[in-house]
Design a protein around this motif. Structure first.
Motif, PDB file in Angstrom:
ATOM      1  N   LEU A   1     -78.580  53.986  48.850  1.00  0.00           N
ATOM      2  CA  LEU A   1     -78.429  55.048  48.546  1.00  0.00           C
ATOM      3  C   LEU A   1     -79.491  55.429  49.486  1.00  0.00           C
ATOM      4  O   LEU A   1     -80.733  56.191  48.368  1.00  0.00           O
ATOM      5  CB  LEU A   1     -77.810  56.288  48.178  1.00  0.00           C
ATOM      6  CG  LEU A   1     -76.474  56.804  47.906  1.00  0.00           C
ATOM      7  CD1 LEU A   1     -75.921  55.151  47.368  1.00  0.00           C
ATOM      8  CD2 LEU A   1     -75.568  57.971  47.132  1.00  0.00           C
ATOM      9  N   VAL A   2     -80.392  56.466  50.168  1.00  0.00           N
ATOM     10  CA  VAL A   2     -81.052  56.513  51.525  1.00  0.00           C
ATOM     11  C   VAL A   2     -81.134  58.400  51.090  1.00  0.00           C
ATOM     12  O   VAL A   2     -80.163  59.569  52.028  1.00  0.00           O
ATOM     13  CB  VAL A   2     -81.631  55.845  52.650  1.00  0.00           C
ATOM     14  CG1 VAL A   2     -83.291  56.490  53.019  1.00  0.00           C
ATOM     15  CG2 VAL A   2     -81.557  54.431  52.211  1.00  0.00           C
ATOM     16  N   TRP A   3     -81.990  58.631  50.975  1.00  0.00           N
ATOM     17  CA  TRP A   3     -82.339  60.494  50.790  1.00  0.00           C
ATOM     18  C   TRP A   3     -84.023  60.863  51.402  1.00  0.00           C
ATOM     19  O   TRP A   3     -84.531  59.767  51.310  1.00  0.00           O
ATOM     20  CB  TRP A   3     -83.072  60.373  49.450  1.00  0.00           C
ATOM     21  CG  TRP A   3     -82.226  60.037  48.496  1.00  0.00           C
ATOM     22  CD1 TRP A   3     -81.270  58.742  47.574  1.00  0.00           C
ATOM     23  CD2 TRP A   3     -80.805  61.100  47.346  1.00  0.00           C
ATOM     24  NE1 TRP A   3     -80.443  58.892  46.773  1.00  0.00           N
ATOM     25  CE2 TRP A   3     -80.415  60.143  46.696  1.00  0.00           C
ATOM     26  CE3 TRP A   3     -80.556  62.302  47.152  1.00  0.00           C
ATOM     27  CZ2 TRP A   3     -78.899  60.768  45.501  1.00  0.00           C
ATOM     28  CZ3 TRP A   3     -79.936  62.785  46.419  1.00  0.00           C
ATOM     29  CH2 TRP A   3     -79.010  61.754  45.925  1.00  0.00           C
ATOM     30  N   ASP A   4     -83.541  61.956  51.775  1.00  0.00           N
ATOM     31  CA  ASP A   4     -84.544  63.043  52.611  1.00  0.00           C
ATOM     32  C   ASP A   4     -84.961  63.582  51.222  1.00  0.00           C
ATOM     33  O   ASP A   4     -85.056  65.060  51.182  1.00  0.00           O
ATOM     34  CB  ASP A   4     -84.263  63.909  53.579  1.00  0.00           C
ATOM     35  CG  ASP A   4     -85.558  64.703  54.375  1.00  0.00           C
ATOM     36  OD1 ASP A   4     -86.834  64.725  53.499  1.00  0.00           O
ATOM     37  OD2 ASP A   4     -85.385  64.880  55.192  1.00  0.00           O
ATOM     38  N   PRO A   5     -86.619  63.069  50.659  1.00  0.00           N
ATOM     39  CA  PRO A   5     -86.612  63.658  49.170  1.00  0.00           C
ATOM     40  C   PRO A   5     -87.661  65.441  49.398  1.00  0.00           C
ATOM     41  O   PRO A   5     -87.760  65.887  48.380  1.00  0.00           O
ATOM     42  CB  PRO A   5     -87.750  62.539  48.999  1.00  0.00           C
ATOM     43  CG  PRO A   5     -88.842  61.859  50.155  1.00  0.00           C
ATOM     44  CD  PRO A   5     -87.153  61.860  51.009  1.00  0.00           C
ATOM     45  N   ALA A   6     -87.940  65.456  50.841  1.00  0.00           N
ATOM     46  CA  ALA A   6     -88.350  66.739  51.081  1.00  0.00           C
ATOM     47  C   ALA A   6     -86.996  67.868  50.915  1.00  0.00           C
ATOM     48  O   ALA A   6     -87.872  69.066  50.921  1.00  0.00           O
ATOM     49  CB  ALA A   6     -89.569  67.109  52.831  1.00  0.00           C
ATOM     50  N   LYS A   7     -85.832  67.837  51.288  1.00  0.00           N
ATOM     51  CA  LYS A   7     -85.188  68.179  51.607  1.00  0.00           C
ATOM     52  C   LYS A   7     -84.119  67.941  50.573  1.00  0.00           C
ATOM     53  O   LYS A   7     -83.325  69.232  50.187  1.00  0.00           O
ATOM     54  CB  LYS A   7     -84.625  68.283  52.368  1.00  0.00           C
ATOM     55  CG  LYS A   7     -85.379  69.048  54.242  1.00  0.00           C
ATOM     56  CD  LYS A   7     -84.717  68.366  55.144  1.00  0.00           C
ATOM     57  CE  LYS A   7     -85.158  68.900  56.596  1.00  0.00           C
ATOM     58  NZ  LYS A   7     -84.371  68.716  57.935  1.00  0.00           N
TER      59      LYS A   7
END
Length: 211
Positions: A162-168
């Motif tokens: 699973l790939v995430w946008d860590p800023a959001k």
């Protein structure tokens, strides 16, 4: 120039691995019995051993597990910055984003029918407040890796990534590897691509699309 010898950092257990903090002033060592120690290189003194720990990318803070709570501490004064009531933090992993302001926790839980599930959640690493809803998944989604610029974060286990946008604090996409379990995920230097390794295959993926 004559080199200055640094005395050995000795413990009463076999040392499995050790790593520098990003600023090179401290070392984190992991003993055979699972204890983690933070060493100040100037004095060769260590903190009392704790359970799984990670440095923030700037080396100014680290996270430890105490009494089933994630605790972010100042690496110099060793005082507590915040406490985070994550799901079973001792059961898995935690990871800072690039500037150390966010923390991802991945913990193991048991659902109502007795099955093991994994819960991932983002937290403010200064206040300890949740900034995302928890995401729960079946399977061994137990490990995490962050891109160098901090623009992408991957959690993985079994045959899933699973790939995430860590800023959001949100999930971007998921992929399923068909040739066995995922043993490793690594991003390139700019966080635009990542490579998965498992079974007898390594494959490169686009970190924007998952293709």
């Amino acid at each position: 120039n004559q080199r200055q010898e640094i005395p050995p950092l000795k413990v009463n257990s076999k040392v499995m691995r050790a790593t520098f903090s990003p600023d090179g002033r401290r070392i984190l060592s992991v003993d055979w019995n699972g204890s983690v120690r933070i060493w100040e290189l100037d004095s060769a003194a260590s903190l009392p051993p704790v359970t799984p720990s990670r440095f923030s990318p700037d080396g100014e803070r680290f996270v430890v597990v105490t009494n089933q709570v994630l605790e972010v501490k100042d690496a110099v004064t060793r005082t507590s910055i915040c406490s985070i009531a994550a799901a079973n933090p001792a059961g898995s992993d935690s990871l800072f984003n690039q500037d150390g302001t966010l923390l991802l926790s991945v913990g193991k839980l048991t659902n109502q029918v007795g099955q093991t599930v994994w819960e991932a959640q983002f937290w403010n690493a200064v206040s300890g407040r949740s900034i995302s809803n928890p995401f729960r998944y079946d399977g061994a989604l137990a490990r995490a890796t962050l891109s160098g610029p901090g623009n992408r974060l991957a959690t993985f286990g079994g045959n899933r990534v699973l790939v995430w946008d860590p800023a959001k604090g949100r999930e971007l996409f998921s992929i399923t590897v068909t040739n066995g379990s995922v043993g490793s995920v690594r991003f390139d230097a700019k966080g635009r691509r990542f490579v998965t390794a498992g079974g007898n295959t390594a494959r490169i993926w686009d970190a924007e699309t998952g293709k």
